[in-house]
Design an enzyme around this catalytic site. Structure first.
Site, PDB file in Angstrom:
ATOM      1  N   ASP A 176       0.810  -1.227   0.000  1.00 51.58           N
ATOM      2  CA  ASP A 176       0.000   0.000   0.000  1.00 51.58           C
ATOM      3  C   ASP A 176       0.843   1.276   0.000  1.00 51.58           C
ATOM      4  O   ASP A 176       0.600   2.200   0.785  1.00 51.58           O
ATOM      5  CB  ASP A 176      -0.956   0.024   1.190  1.00 51.58           C
ATOM      6  CG  ASP A 176      -2.066  -1.010   1.084  1.00 51.58           C
ATOM      7  OD1 ASP A 176      -2.021  -1.825   0.139  1.00 51.58           O
ATOM      8  OD2 ASP A 176      -2.959  -1.026   1.935  1.00 51.58           O
ATOM      9  N   ASP A 197      -0.489  -4.522  -3.716  1.00 52.19           N
ATOM     10  CA  ASP A 197      -1.472  -3.456  -3.958  1.00 52.19           C
ATOM     11  C   ASP A 197      -0.851  -2.072  -3.751  1.00 52.19           C
ATOM     12  O   ASP A 197      -1.449  -1.192  -3.127  1.00 52.19           O
ATOM     13  CB  ASP A 197      -2.679  -3.611  -3.029  1.00 52.19           C
ATOM     14  CG  ASP A 197      -3.354  -4.966  -3.165  1.00 52.19           C
ATOM     15  OD1 ASP A 197      -3.299  -5.553  -4.258  1.00 52.19           O
ATOM     16  OD2 ASP A 197      -3.921  -5.452  -2.169  1.00 52.19           O
TER      17      ASP A 197
END
Length: 366
Positions: A176, A197
Site C-alpha cells: 500500500d 497493492d
C-alpha cells in the site's frame, strides 16, 4: 467613526496578508534564521497561517526528515534537493496507526506524507514508509509477533485533495505505498516502489514517464501463483478514470521471480450500508496500462481476482478482473507476452482522452 474604524482594520488585515512570506525553508541547521524551520511540518504550519490566496513555496534542504507531515493548505509548492538527497521517512503501520487518522483507520493513518488540500506541487524528494515489512512477512503464521495489518502507506492523497502534481518524486514502501482517495493527481518522472497493492484507491491518478518497481516478498512464491499486485483500484462506477499508468517501465528488484506479479486486481472496499456492511458493489475498479515496458516478473495472465467481504461478514465474495474496468494497450518487453484474458470492458480511454478529462479546469504548473 465605526465605518472608518472598520475600513482601517480591513486595510491592516489586507496589508498583513499581502506581507505574509511566500517562501519558507526547511533545514537541520536553521539556527535563528527567520522563515527557516527544522521540520517539514513546522514549515507547513507556518504556511497555513497565511490565509491569502498566494502560492507558498517550501524548500527542503538535503537530509533525512523523520516525521509524518500533513499538507492542509492549498497553493503550496514543496521542493527538495533531489529524490536521493531529500528524504521524508516514517515507519507507521496500519495495525497501530489508527490514532493518526480522524476516523481511526489504520491504513490511511500509516501514511508518511498526507495531502489534504488542493493545488499542491511536490518535486525532487523521496517519501518512504520504512516499516520493516520483510521481517514481518518472514514470520510464520500464528507467530504472536507477526503483525496482521501490515499496510504501510508512503503517500496518502486524502479525500479533500485535488489538482496535486508530483515531479521527480520517489515513493518507497511495500504494501500500500500510494493511496489515492481524493480527486485528481498527476505523477511524472518518478518512482513508485512496493509489492502488495502498492498503487491503490478510488481517486483519479495519472502516472507518466516513471518507474513502477516491484519489490520482493520475504519468501519464495510457489510456481504459477501471484506474490504481488501493482494496482488495486476501487474506482466509483460513476468515475471514468481510475489509475492510469502511461509510458512507464515496470521493473523489479532482485529476488522478484518471473511471472509472480499481477498488473492489477479489483478492490471493493468493505463499506457500511443501510442493510449491512459488505464489499461496495459500485467500486468497479478502473486501471489502464498504456504504452508501458514490462519485465518478466509480470504474470502471463496479467490480471487476477480479489476477495471481498460478503453480506454474511466472511471474506468470500470474489471479484474478477473480467468484471472490472481493466485495459492494456501498447505493452512491450518480456512481461508483455502471454495469453489474452477475456477482459470484457470496451470503454478504455486513450492517453489523450485521459489527459483531457484529468486536466479539465486544471492547468498544472511547470
Amino acid at each position: 467613526m465605526k465605518l472608518y474604524l472598520a475600513a482601517f482594520l480591513g486595510s491592516l488585515l489586507a496589508g498583513a496578508a499581502a506581507a505574509a512570506p511566500t517562501s519558507y525553508r526547511v533545514a537541520a541547521d536553521c539556527g535563528a534564521r527567520a522563515g527557516c524551520f527544522g521540520s517539514v511540518q513546522a514549515a507547513l504550519d507556518a504556511a497555513a497561517r497565511d490565509k491569502s490566496r498566494n502560492w507558498v513555496t517550501i524548500t527542503i534542504a538535503p537530509g533525512t526528515y523523520r516525521e509524518k507531515p500533513v499538507v492542509r493548505r492549498g497553493r503550496v509548492r514543496i521542493a527538495g534537493a533531489g529524490a536521493d538527497r531529500t528524504r521524508i521517512v516514517f515507519d507507521a503501520v496500519a495495525q497501530t496507526a489508527g490514532r493518526y487518522d480522524p476516523a481511526n483507520w489504520g491504513t490511511p493513518g500509516s501514511a508518511t506524507l498526507t495531502i489534504h488540500a488542493s493545488d499542491v506541487v511536490v518535486r525532487d524528494l523521496s517519501v518512504e514508509n520504512a516499516f520493516d515489512y520483510l521481517a514481518n512477512d518472514a514470520l510464520p503464521e500464528g507467530d504472536p509477533k507477526k503483525i496482521g495489518n501490515s499496510q504501510g502507506v508512503a503517500l496518502l492523497l486524502d479525500t479533500d485533495s485535488d489538482r496535486v502534481q508530483f515531479d521527480g518524486v520517489w515513493l518507497l514502501g511495500y504494501q500500500d505505498t500510494l493511496f489515492t482517495r481524493g480527486r485528481r493527481a498527476w505523477f511524472r518522472r518518478g518512482i513508485v516502489a512496493g509489492n502488495v497493492d502498492f498503487i491503490f484507491g478510488s481517486g483519479m491518478l495519472l502516472i507518466e514517464d516513471s518507474e513502477i518497481r516491484s519489490r520482493r516478498r520475504a519468501g519464495p512464491t510457489p510456481a504459477g501463483e501471484f506474490a504481488s499486485f501493482i494496482a488495486a483500484p476501487s474506482t466509483p462506477l460513476s468515475q471514468p478514470i481510475g489509475i492510469v499508468i502511461s509510458r512507464s517501465r515496470l521493473t523489479r528488484e532482485a529476488g522478484v521471480e518471473n511471472g509472480s506479479v499481477a498488473l492489477a486486481r479489483p478492490w471493493h472496499p468493505t463499506t457500511r450500508f443501510a442493510d449491512g456492511r459488505y464489499a461496495d458493489p459500485n467500486a468497479v475498479g478502473q486501471a489502464s496500462f498504456l504504452d508501458c515496458w514490462m519485465d518478466a516478473h509480470i504474470h502471463p495472465e496479467h490480471w487476477t481476482s480479489m476477495a471481498g467481504t460478503a453480506r454474511d461478514g466472511t471474506k468470500t465474495a470474489i471479484f474478477r478482473p473480467e468484471d472490472s474496468r481493466f485495459a492494456e494497450r501498447g505493452s512491450r518487453g518480456p512481461g508483455a507476452r502471454g495469453p489474452a484474458m477475456a477482459i470484457r470492458w470496451n470503454g478504455a480511454l486513450g492517453i489523450d482522452a485521459v489527459r483531457q478529462r484529468l486536466f479539465d479546469g486544471w492547468r498544472p504548473r511547470s
